[in-house]
Enzyme design. Structure first.
Site, PDB file in Angstrom:
ATOM      1  N   SER A 149      49.965  95.201  52.687  1.00  0.00           N
ATOM      2  CA  SER A 149      49.243  94.555  51.592  1.00  0.00           C
ATOM      3  C   SER A 149      50.127  94.564  50.360  1.00  0.00           C
ATOM      4  CB  SER A 149      47.912  95.254  51.327  1.00  0.00           C
ATOM      5  OG  SER A 149      48.142  96.510  50.762  1.00  0.00           O
ATOM      6  N   GLY A 151      51.973  92.391  49.246  1.00  0.00           N
ATOM      7  CA  GLY A 151      53.275  91.738  49.457  1.00  0.00           C
ATOM      8  C   GLY A 151      54.329  92.616  50.110  1.00  0.00           C
ATOM      9  N   GLU A 257      40.654  84.783  49.434  1.00  0.00           N
ATOM     10  CA  GLU A 257      41.802  84.118  48.806  1.00  0.00           C
ATOM     11  C   GLU A 257      42.010  82.715  49.350  1.00  0.00           C
ATOM     12  OE1 GLU A 257      45.279  86.641  49.142  1.00  0.00           O
ATOM     13  OE2 GLU A 257      44.075  88.439  48.847  1.00  0.00           O
ATOM     14  N   GLU A 269      43.398  84.629  53.178  1.00  0.00           N
ATOM     15  CA  GLU A 269      42.988  85.916  53.755  1.00  0.00           C
ATOM     16  C   GLU A 269      41.846  86.454  52.916  1.00  0.00           C
ATOM     17  OE1 GLU A 269      45.761  89.133  53.394  1.00  0.00           O
ATOM     18  OE2 GLU A 269      45.839  88.913  51.234  1.00  0.00           O
ATOM     19  N   ASP A 276      42.498  93.281  43.881  1.00  0.00           N
ATOM     20  CA  ASP A 276      43.308  93.633  42.697  1.00  0.00           C
ATOM     21  C   ASP A 276      43.182  92.587  41.582  1.00  0.00           C
ATOM     22  OD1 ASP A 276      44.890  91.806  44.115  1.00  0.00           O
ATOM     23  OD2 ASP A 276      46.583  93.163  44.388  1.00  0.00           O
ATOM     24  N   THR A 277      43.189  91.294  41.947  1.00  0.00           N
ATOM     25  CA  THR A 277      43.086  90.261  40.901  1.00  0.00           C
ATOM     26  C   THR A 277      41.735  90.318  40.188  1.00  0.00           C
ATOM     27  OG1 THR A 277      42.228  88.602  42.455  1.00  0.00           O
ATOM     28  CG2 THR A 277      44.623  88.701  42.195  1.00  0.00           C
ATOM     29  N   ARG A 355      52.366  99.500  40.799  1.00  0.00           N
ATOM     30  CA  ARG A 355      51.430  99.157  39.734  1.00  0.00           C
ATOM     31  C   ARG A 355      50.861 100.441  39.154  1.00  0.00           C
ATOM     32  NH1 ARG A 355      46.838  96.760  42.309  1.00  0.00           N
ATOM     33  NH2 ARG A 355      48.161  95.086  42.981  1.00  0.00           N
TER      34      ARG A 355
HETATM   35  N1  LIG Z   1      51.751  80.471  53.636  1.00  0.00           N
HETATM   36  C1  LIG Z   1      51.987  80.646  52.336  1.00  0.00           C
HETATM   37  N2  LIG Z   1      52.463  79.620  51.583  1.00  0.00           N
HETATM   38  C2  LIG Z   1      52.729  79.790  50.274  1.00  0.00           C
HETATM   39  N3  LIG Z   1      52.576  80.944  49.620  1.00  0.00           N
HETATM   40  C3  LIG Z   1      52.113  81.996  50.303  1.00  0.00           C
HETATM   41  C4  LIG Z   1      51.797  81.908  51.696  1.00  0.00           C
HETATM   42  N4  LIG Z   1      51.353  83.112  52.112  1.00  0.00           N
HETATM   43  C5  LIG Z   1      51.401  83.912  51.036  1.00  0.00           C
HETATM   44  N5  LIG Z   1      51.843  83.262  49.937  1.00  0.00           N
HETATM   45  C6  LIG Z   1      51.998  83.821  48.571  1.00  0.00           C
HETATM   46  O1  LIG Z   1      52.129  85.233  48.666  1.00  0.00           O
HETATM   47  C7  LIG Z   1      50.984  85.883  48.082  1.00  0.00           C
HETATM   48  C8  LIG Z   1      50.642  87.140  48.868  1.00  0.00           C
HETATM   49  O2  LIG Z   1      50.289  86.789  50.195  1.00  0.00           O
HETATM   50  P1  LIG Z   1      49.135  87.567  50.953  1.00  0.00           P
HETATM   51  O3  LIG Z   1      47.913  87.541  50.129  1.00  0.00           O
HETATM   52  O4  LIG Z   1      49.038  87.036  52.311  1.00  0.00           O
HETATM   53  O5  LIG Z   1      49.789  89.019  50.961  1.00  0.00           O
HETATM   54  P2  LIG Z   1      49.161  90.457  50.891  1.00  0.00           P
HETATM   55  O6  LIG Z   1      50.271  91.382  51.164  1.00  0.00           O
HETATM   56  O7  LIG Z   1      47.964  90.490  51.768  1.00  0.00           O
HETATM   57  O8  LIG Z   1      48.711  90.627  49.415  1.00  0.00           O
HETATM   58  P3  LIG Z   1      47.387  91.353  48.840  1.00  0.00           P
HETATM   59  O9  LIG Z   1      47.117  92.542  49.681  1.00  0.00           O
HETATM   60  O10 LIG Z   1      47.800  91.709  47.446  1.00  0.00           O
HETATM   61  O11 LIG Z   1      46.320  90.306  48.863  1.00  0.00           O
HETATM   62  C9  LIG Z   1      49.894  84.826  48.081  1.00  0.00           C
HETATM   63  O12 LIG Z   1      48.905  85.112  47.116  1.00  0.00           O
HETATM   64  C10 LIG Z   1      50.707  83.588  47.773  1.00  0.00           C
HETATM   65  O13 LIG Z   1      51.059  83.513  46.407  1.00  0.00           O
HETATM   66  N1  LIG Z   2      46.477  94.484  47.063  1.00  0.00           N
HETATM   67  C1  LIG Z   2      45.844  95.674  47.465  1.00  0.00           C
HETATM   68  C2  LIG Z   2      45.724  96.647  46.292  1.00  0.00           C
HETATM   69  O1  LIG Z   2      46.020  96.309  45.165  1.00  0.00           O
HETATM   70  N2  LIG Z   2      45.282  97.873  46.570  1.00  0.00           N
HETATM   71  C3  LIG Z   2      45.186  98.922  45.602  1.00  0.00           C
HETATM   72  O2  LIG Z   2      46.443  99.561  45.467  1.00  0.00           O
HETATM   73  C4  LIG Z   2      46.342 100.918  45.909  1.00  0.00           C
HETATM   74  C5  LIG Z   2      47.637 101.408  46.527  1.00  0.00           C
HETATM   75  O3  LIG Z   2      48.573 101.514  45.504  1.00  0.00           O
HETATM   76  P1  LIG Z   2      49.994 102.262  45.709  1.00  0.00           P
HETATM   77  O4  LIG Z   2      50.732 101.471  46.751  1.00  0.00           O
HETATM   78  O5  LIG Z   2      50.610 102.194  44.342  1.00  0.00           O
HETATM   79  O6  LIG Z   2      49.672 103.666  46.157  1.00  0.00           O
HETATM   80  C6  LIG Z   2      45.160 100.946  46.854  1.00  0.00           C
HETATM   81  O7  LIG Z   2      44.641 102.242  47.024  1.00  0.00           O
HETATM   82  C7  LIG Z   2      44.224  99.993  46.109  1.00  0.00           C
HETATM   83  O8  LIG Z   2      43.578 100.615  45.046  1.00  0.00           O
HETATM   84 MG   LIG Z   3      46.519  88.443  49.318  1.00  0.00          MG
END
Ligand SMILES: Nc1ncnc2c1ncn2[C@@H]1O[C@H](COP(=O)(O)OP(=O)(O)OP(=O)(O)O)[C@@H](O)[C@H]1O
Ligand SMILES: NCC(=O)N[C@@H]1O[C@H](COP(=O)([O-])[O-])[C@@H](O)[C@H]1O
Ligand SMILES: [Mg+2]
Length: 387
Positions: A149, A151, A257, A269, A276-277, A355
């Protein structure tokens, strides 16, 4: 009074615990390291590897919680089905937590079973298979570990030369114990949103005003509410969110999302938990923030409506370096600014891009969302995390 076992204790969990404390609930916060943000405000804590099913069984049996509330994805969620059978309530449901911990389950459900529009995608379990998948999908494309998660392990492939690097990076960033990745066609979207969706035990589903956000390295940098969008796109997103949350089942707040492109709305997803947003709601943009909404849905307290009370934005405070004693400078300037607030999460250590806090700004409903967002960004840039 009920007992909540919170699995994951980051910044999102911390705000959830604060909301729970205000309503007199008992929370045991769990994570893989001590002194995690949510542990600092909970009644008790446990430090375990949540991917270890036996360790998980042990603390569930020990605490006998009324509610099991996952806060991160990397948990041995297969065990949740047994907990449900034993009479425990998993939030939102065992299926929701289990399907969303692995990008494969949730993507196949959304695209194949429910027929939602998504990016083209393939799976690959080796660098070689990744090359083959990319032949079919085309470049540019996005590679992500099935279990990760914020990224982590994610990269965009533009040329052949990026493929091996992307594979190696995915293996470093994978949080779970699966090596496989998803490769997605790059969606050339105009903007992206999170649609916070609340499902309740009384069957009534509610939507928050859409949240716009900007991502870097797959991690969010700023978010704002409301995102300006055509009502037909919002309607499509709400319909998709209702479908996917209904298929997964249970009560809670979800962060769904979407990408909005010239050819329509793509489902990306979802998180079966606060997003977080959605920290933008900490600026009291709504009658209840996303953590309060989650808590009410968890406890089965009815939420009759969600109203937008003001506009707002959030911008992240990130660390640059590794440290076991991070400190902050520049906070006074943020404190001195009008129509703004901030949170420092109290994470005991820092690493590059971790973060560490967030700034929120807000204005009246007739304010300028771009200006509010710029102000959040500007203020967050004044805060430095020192090693
Ligand atoms: N197929 C795609 N095409 C374009 N941009 C993408 C694509 N997949 C992901 N992204 C970009 O990357 C970002 C993060 O992707 P995603 O939400 O799948 O990752 P994540 O690791 O699950 O993040 P989080 O846990 O923070 O939601 C998306 O919000 C988007 O900006
Ligand atoms: N996109 C998912 C997200 O933002 N999750 C948040 O980040 C923490 C992990 O942070 P860390 O990696 O700094 O320990 C998680 O515990 C949750 O609060
Ligand atoms: Mg995401």
């Amino acid at each position: 009074m009920s007992k909540i076992l919170l699995l994951g204790s980051g910044e999102l969990g911390k705000e959830f615990v604060i909301a729970a404390q205000r309503l007199g609930q008992i929370v045991i916060a769990v994570d893989s390291y001590a002194n995690a943000p949510a542990m600092q405000v909970a009644h008790g804590f446990e430090v375990i590897n949540m991917l270890d099913g036996d360790a998980l069984d042990h603390i569930v049996a020990k605490h006998q919680p009324d509610y099991i509330v996952p806060e991160i994805e990397a948990i041995r969620t297969e065990r949740f089905y047994a907990y449900e059978k034993d009479g425990y309530t998993v939030i939102p449901s065992a299926k929701a937590a289990n399907y969303t911990m692995n990008r494969k389950s949730i993507r196949d459900l959304a695209a194949k079973e429910l027929g939602l529009k998504t990016a083209d995608y393939r799976y690959a379990a080796s660098a070689k298979a990744l090359s083959a998948a990319i032949q079919e999908i085309g470049m540019p494309c996005v590679v992500k570990p099935l279990m990760s998660s914020s990224g982590k392990g994610q990269s965009t492939i533009k040329t052949e030369a990026d493929i091996q690097k992307a594979w190696d990076y995915s293996q470093e960033g994978s949080r779970g114990d699966v090596a496989e990745v998803i490769v997605e066609g790059f969606v050339n979207f105009n903007y992206e949103i999170t649609l916070l969706t609340v499902t309740q035990r009384n069957g009534k589903t509610l939507f928050c005003p859409p949240i716009g956000h900007r991502q870097e390295r797959g991690d969010y940098q700023e978010s704002w509410q409301p995102a300006t969008m055509q009502s037909k796109h919002l309607q499509t997103a709400q319909d998709m969110a209702a479908k996917v949350t209904t298929a997964l089942g249970g009560a809670g707040l979800w962060g769904v999302e979407f990408f909005i492109a010239d050819d329509g709305v793509y489902f990306s997803e979802l998180s079966p938990r606060p997003h977080d947003t959605g920290m933008v709601t900490l600026g009291n943009t709504q009658n209840f923030n996303e953590f309060e909404l989650h808590l009410r849905a968890v406890l089965g307290l009815p939420i009759s409506e969600i109203t937008q009370e003001r506009i707002g934005a959030s911008a992240v405070i990130l660390a640059n370096e590794h440290s076991d004693n991070p400190t902050f400078s520049g906070i006074e300037e943020v404190a001195n600014a009008t129509k703004s607030d901030f949170r420092l999460f109290g994470k005991p250590s820092s690493r590059p891009y971790r973060r560490m806090g967030v700034v929120v700004t807000y204005d009246n409903l007739d304010g300028d969302i771009k200006a509010v967002t710029e102000r959040a960004k500007e203020l967050a840039s004044k805060v430095k995390v020192n090693p």
